[in-house]
Design a protein around this motif. Sequence first.
Motif, PDB file in Angstrom:
ATOM      1  N   THR A  21       0.877  -1.176   0.000  1.00  0.00           N
ATOM      2  CA  THR A  21       0.000   0.000   0.000  1.00  0.00           C
ATOM      3  C   THR A  21       0.911   1.221   0.000  1.00  0.00           C
ATOM      4  OG1 THR A  21      -0.078   0.190   2.407  1.00  0.00           O
ATOM      5  CG2 THR A  21      -1.744  -1.231   1.356  1.00  0.00           C
ATOM      6  N   SER A  22       0.361   2.377  -0.300  1.00  0.00           N
ATOM      7  CA  SER A  22       1.191   3.587  -0.282  1.00  0.00           C
ATOM      8  C   SER A  22       1.690   3.857   1.141  1.00  0.00           C
ATOM      9  CB  SER A  22       0.421   4.791  -0.831  1.00  0.00           C
ATOM     10  OG  SER A  22      -0.756   5.003  -0.111  1.00  0.00           O
ATOM     11  N   HIS A  23       0.895   3.484   2.134  1.00  0.00           N
ATOM     12  CA  HIS A  23       1.305   3.661   3.528  1.00  0.00           C
ATOM     13  C   HIS A  23       2.507   2.768   3.854  1.00  0.00           C
ATOM     14  CE1 HIS A  23       0.924   4.610   7.769  1.00  0.00           C
ATOM     15  NE2 HIS A  23       0.952   3.310   8.036  1.00  0.00           N
ATOM     16  N   GLU A  24       2.432   1.496   3.442  1.00  0.00           N
ATOM     17  CA  GLU A  24       3.539   0.574   3.687  1.00  0.00           C
ATOM     18  C   GLU A  24       4.804   1.014   2.959  1.00  0.00           C
ATOM     19  OE1 GLU A  24       0.818  -3.471   4.194  1.00  0.00           O
ATOM     20  OE2 GLU A  24       1.736  -3.006   2.259  1.00  0.00           O
ATOM     21  N   ALA A  25       4.657   1.466   1.723  1.00  0.00           N
ATOM     22  CA  ALA A  25       5.815   1.935   0.956  1.00  0.00           C
ATOM     23  C   ALA A  25       6.417   3.172   1.612  1.00  0.00           C
ATOM     24  CB  ALA A  25       5.414   2.239  -0.478  1.00  0.00           C
ATOM     25  N   SER A  26       5.554   4.023   2.151  1.00  0.00           N
ATOM     26  CA  SER A  26       6.023   5.222   2.840  1.00  0.00           C
ATOM     27  C   SER A  26       6.895   4.851   4.028  1.00  0.00           C
ATOM     28  CB  SER A  26       4.822   6.046   3.291  1.00  0.00           C
ATOM     29  OG  SER A  26       5.211   7.081   4.145  1.00  0.00           O
ATOM     30  N   LYS A  27       6.450   3.871   4.792  1.00  0.00           N
ATOM     31  CA  LYS A  27       7.219   3.420   5.966  1.00  0.00           C
ATOM     32  C   LYS A  27       8.524   2.729   5.538  1.00  0.00           C
ATOM     33  CE  LYS A  27       4.283   4.535   9.216  1.00  0.00           C
ATOM     34  NZ  LYS A  27       4.533   5.684  10.034  1.00  0.00           N
ATOM     35  N   GLU A  28       8.429   1.858   4.532  1.00  0.00           N
ATOM     36  CA  GLU A  28       9.595   1.079   4.092  1.00  0.00           C
ATOM     37  C   GLU A  28      10.704   1.963   3.527  1.00  0.00           C
ATOM     38  OE1 GLU A  28      10.578  -2.258   0.702  1.00  0.00           O
ATOM     39  OE2 GLU A  28       8.655  -2.416   1.745  1.00  0.00           O
ATOM     40  N   TYR A  29      10.325   2.971   2.740  1.00  0.00           N
ATOM     41  CA  TYR A  29      11.323   3.810   2.079  1.00  0.00           C
ATOM     42  C   TYR A  29      11.521   5.155   2.779  1.00  0.00           C
ATOM     43  CZ  TYR A  29      10.885   0.373  -1.618  1.00  0.00           C
ATOM     44  OH  TYR A  29      10.874  -0.799  -2.326  1.00  0.00           O
ATOM     45  N   ASP A  30      10.764   5.401   3.857  1.00  0.00           N
ATOM     46  CA  ASP A  30      10.851   6.658   4.603  1.00  0.00           C
ATOM     47  C   ASP A  30      10.606   7.864   3.690  1.00  0.00           C
ATOM     48  OD1 ASP A  30      11.112   8.150   6.934  1.00  0.00           O
ATOM     49  OD2 ASP A  30      13.258   8.507   6.589  1.00  0.00           O
ATOM     50  N   ILE A  31       9.476   7.788   2.989  1.00  0.00           N
ATOM     51  CA  ILE A  31       9.077   8.823   2.034  1.00  0.00           C
ATOM     52  C   ILE A  31       7.609   9.144   2.309  1.00  0.00           C
ATOM     53  CG2 ILE A  31       8.701   9.310  -0.424  1.00  0.00           C
ATOM     54  CD1 ILE A  31      10.932   7.287  -0.989  1.00  0.00           C
ATOM     55  N   PRO A  32       7.202  10.402   2.194  1.00  0.00           N
ATOM     56  CA  PRO A  32       5.793  10.748   2.429  1.00  0.00           C
ATOM     57  C   PRO A  32       4.852   9.999   1.467  1.00  0.00           C
ATOM     58  CG  PRO A  32       7.135  12.726   2.313  1.00  0.00           C
ATOM     59  CD  PRO A  32       8.012  11.587   1.914  1.00  0.00           C
ATOM     60  N   GLU A  33       3.671   9.644   1.982  1.00  0.00           N
ATOM     61  CA  GLU A  33       2.682   8.932   1.157  1.00  0.00           C
ATOM     62  C   GLU A  33       2.310   9.720  -0.087  1.00  0.00           C
ATOM     63  OE1 GLU A  33      -0.776   6.795   2.788  1.00  0.00           O
ATOM     64  OE2 GLU A  33       0.110   7.225   4.752  1.00  0.00           O
ATOM     65  N   ARG A  34       2.224  11.015   0.052  1.00  0.00           N
ATOM     66  CA  ARG A  34       1.864  11.853  -1.094  1.00  0.00           C
ATOM     67  C   ARG A  34       2.875  11.688  -2.222  1.00  0.00           C
ATOM     68  NH1 ARG A  34      -0.490  17.783  -0.603  1.00  0.00           N
ATOM     69  NH2 ARG A  34      -0.729  18.206  -2.810  1.00  0.00           N
ATOM     70  N   THR A  35       4.147  11.585  -1.860  1.00  0.00           N
ATOM     71  CA  THR A  35       5.195  11.382  -2.861  1.00  0.00           C
ATOM     72  C   THR A  35       5.026  10.019  -3.527  1.00  0.00           C
ATOM     73  OG1 THR A  35       6.696  12.763  -1.573  1.00  0.00           O
ATOM     74  CG2 THR A  35       7.697  11.300  -3.208  1.00  0.00           C
ATOM     75  N   ILE A  36       4.711   9.007  -2.717  1.00  0.00           N
ATOM     76  CA  ILE A  36       4.498   7.659  -3.245  1.00  0.00           C
ATOM     77  C   ILE A  36       3.342   7.673  -4.247  1.00  0.00           C
ATOM     78  CG2 ILE A  36       3.855   5.282  -2.675  1.00  0.00           C
ATOM     79  CD1 ILE A  36       6.643   5.908  -1.679  1.00  0.00           C
TER      80      ILE A  36
END
Length: 114
Positions: A21-36
């Motif tokens: 999910t965009s939330h999981e990717a945000s946590k994994e890569y330390d990037i804001p969800e909006r960027t994802i």
Amino acid sequence: MHATKEERLAIGKRVHDGELTSHEASKEYDIPERTIRGWVAQYKETIGEKKPLKKNPNRVLSNERAAYENMSREELIDALILSKANELRAKKGYEVRGVGANKEFITSDEENSK
């Protein structure tokens, strides 16, 4: 994290394909969800997936306009008078169906239509 275009597209693909999910990717890569979500949009562009069309209120008006363009001057005046009458009736909380002796007054269910 500064990601290359290939990395951004790879992350966008993973989210698009449902691996993350965009939330999981945000946590994994330390990037804001909006960027994802932006990267997912970039990925969609590269595969040719179109964005959903936004509703355009002007399109509805242009369809209404076409109906009025074919009317004569007298028909336009009658339509304007009927429109104003219906607007005033709506403010008072009722509408009228039928014409002449077959008129039916229908009140709204609400106590106050405003």
